[in-house]
Enzyme design. Structure first.
Site, short mmCIF file in Angstrom:
data_model
loop_
_atom_site.label_atom_id
_atom_site.label_comp_id
_atom_site.label_asym_id
_atom_site.label_seq_id
_atom_site.Cartn_x
_atom_site.Cartn_y
_atom_site.Cartn_z
N THR A 24 0.83 -1.20 0.00
CA THR A 24 0.00 0.00 0.00
C THR A 24 0.87 1.26 0.00
O THR A 24 1.85 1.33 0.72
CB THR A 24 -0.87 0.03 1.28
N THR A 59 0.39 0.81 6.86
CA THR A 59 0.57 -0.19 5.83
C THR A 59 0.83 -1.53 6.50
O THR A 59 1.20 -1.59 7.67
CB THR A 59 1.73 0.18 4.89
N GLY A 60 0.65 -2.60 5.74
CA GLY A 60 0.83 -3.93 6.30
C GLY A 60 -0.49 -4.67 6.38
O GLY A 60 -1.34 -4.53 5.49
N MET A 61 -0.69 -5.44 7.44
CA MET A 61 -1.91 -6.21 7.60
C MET A 61 -3.06 -5.28 7.97
O MET A 61 -3.18 -4.82 9.09
CB MET A 61 -1.72 -7.28 8.68
N GLY A 62 -3.92 -5.05 6.99
CA GLY A 62 -5.00 -4.08 7.17
C GLY A 62 -5.94 -4.40 8.31
O GLY A 62 -6.42 -3.49 9.00
N ARG A 110 -13.28 -8.61 0.10
CA ARG A 110 -12.49 -8.12 1.24
C ARG A 110 -12.06 -6.68 1.05
O ARG A 110 -11.63 -6.27 -0.02
CB ARG A 110 -11.25 -9.00 1.42
N VAL A 111 -12.18 -5.88 2.13
CA VAL A 111 -11.71 -4.50 2.15
C VAL A 111 -10.81 -4.34 3.36
O VAL A 111 -11.14 -4.79 4.46
CB VAL A 111 -12.89 -3.51 2.24
N GLY A 112 -9.65 -3.74 3.16
CA GLY A 112 -8.71 -3.54 4.25
C GLY A 112 -8.79 -2.16 4.86
O GLY A 112 -9.80 -1.47 4.77
N ASP A 113 -7.67 -1.72 5.43
CA ASP A 113 -7.65 -0.44 6.14
C ASP A 113 -7.48 0.77 5.24
O ASP A 113 -7.84 1.89 5.61
CB ASP A 113 -6.49 -0.45 7.14
#
Length: 324
Positions: free
Chosen positions: A184, A235-238, A212-215
């Site tokens: 990201t 950034t990273g694991m949302g 799926r939607v992340g942060d």
């Protein structure tokens, strides 16, 4: 006596004016030395993006215009498989994009699960400026984008289509820490007026579950700013960032007096305290306050951020991390 006092006071006032003038210049010089802007900063080593944004800032463009044009560089970069055109597909072969943008006045726009549009960040800005809403999703977001003049495009490259078909043979789903420094892109810009804006855009996790939607498009998670305080991007694991509302937390910690570095460290610590499996994923933040000071922190080493300041674009490997 009154006359003498009057003359004396007048003389002192004259000295006071002169001293104040010298003092004011001294203060202004000190402020100019401590205020480090205009500046552009972004997650990961996206120096082309920060160079675009930083160059615009140096020409007097607004922070809002700079962050949009800056992240668009990576949205068009086919070598970046986690943002925009050429992004990794989900398990069903769909390239779906998420993005959000925030302006100095606190306004925000976001799109989630957007297909076939190369620049979701620009659609997010249109949502912010042309609608009474903050977020549009899926088919509604696509319809809105087309109405605004955006053109549909196939975002799945032949290379990634081949990789996806190979993945289908095993269907192993495992988040990859740092993803070879491509992830990201979240960007913060502080312009010559001292105004701050931010943008965040992604294609999300490779081979994610459809829908799926992340942060990244969530205001307060992947991006948050307050023009009186500063801003932060994650950034990273949302999923981990969403659970802690990490970017909002960092800005609030800076409001309480913490430096950008201290605030980023506290946000990461909040995550690991709640996640026993934190060694299995990455979470990283970059923060920028109104003075132009930058902080970053992450769970695992290997995270870097790009910065453009005074005509120079640099990659800054974060030496501040929790540890493996």
């Amino acid at each position: 006596m009154k006359r003498r006092n009057f003359i004396k006071n007048t003389a002192l006032t004259g000295v006071g004016i002169s001293s104040t003038s010298v003092f004011s210049k001294s203060i202004l010089n000190e402020l100019n030395m401590t205020q480090k802007y205009p500046v552009a900063v972004a997650t990961w080593n996206f120096q082309n993006a920060t160079k675009m944004a930083g160059t615009m800032l140096e020409k007097g463009n607004s922070a809002l215009d700079a962050v949009e044009k800056g992240v668009m560089v990576e949205e068009s970069n086919l070598k970046n498989t986690t943002v925009g055109d050429g992004g990794a597909p989900d398990r069903d072969g769909n390239v779906t994009l998420d993005a959000c943008i925030m302006s100095p006045d606190g306004n925000a726009g976001s799109v989630v699960y957007l297909k076939e549009i190369e620049h979701p960040i620009s659609v997010a800005r249109k949502v912010m400026e042309e609608t009474p809403h903050v977020m549009l999703a899926g088919e509604g977001a696509l319809q809105f984008a087309i109405q605004q003049g955006f053109k549909k495009k196939n975002l799945l490259t032949e290379e990634y289509e081949k990789a996806w078909k190979e993945w289908l043979e095993h269907k192993e789903y495992k988040p990859i820490i740092n993803i070879e420094n491509h992830d990201t892109i979240g960007m913060l810009c502080l312009d010559e007026k001292g105004d701050i804006a931010g943008a965040c855009t992604t294609s999300g996790l490779s081979y994610k579950i459809n829908g799926r939607v992340g942060d990244s498009p969530i205001i307060g998670a992947g991006l948050f700013l307050d023009n009186e305080i500063g801003g932060a991007v994650g950034t990273g694991m949302g999923e981990a960032i969403m659970k802690s509302v990490g970017s909002f937390l960092i800005v609030e910690l800076m409001r309480q007096g913490k430096s950008p570095q201290e605030a980023c460290e506290e946000a990461v610590m909040r995550t690991i305290k709640k996640a026993p499996n934190y060694k299995d994923f990455q979470v990283a933040y970059v923060a920028l306050n109104k003075k132009g000071e930058i902080g970053s922190y992450c769970i695992h080493k290997g995270f870097s951020y790009a910065k453009f300041y005074k005509g120079e674009s640099t990659d800054n490997l974060s030496d501040s991390y929790l540890d493996e």
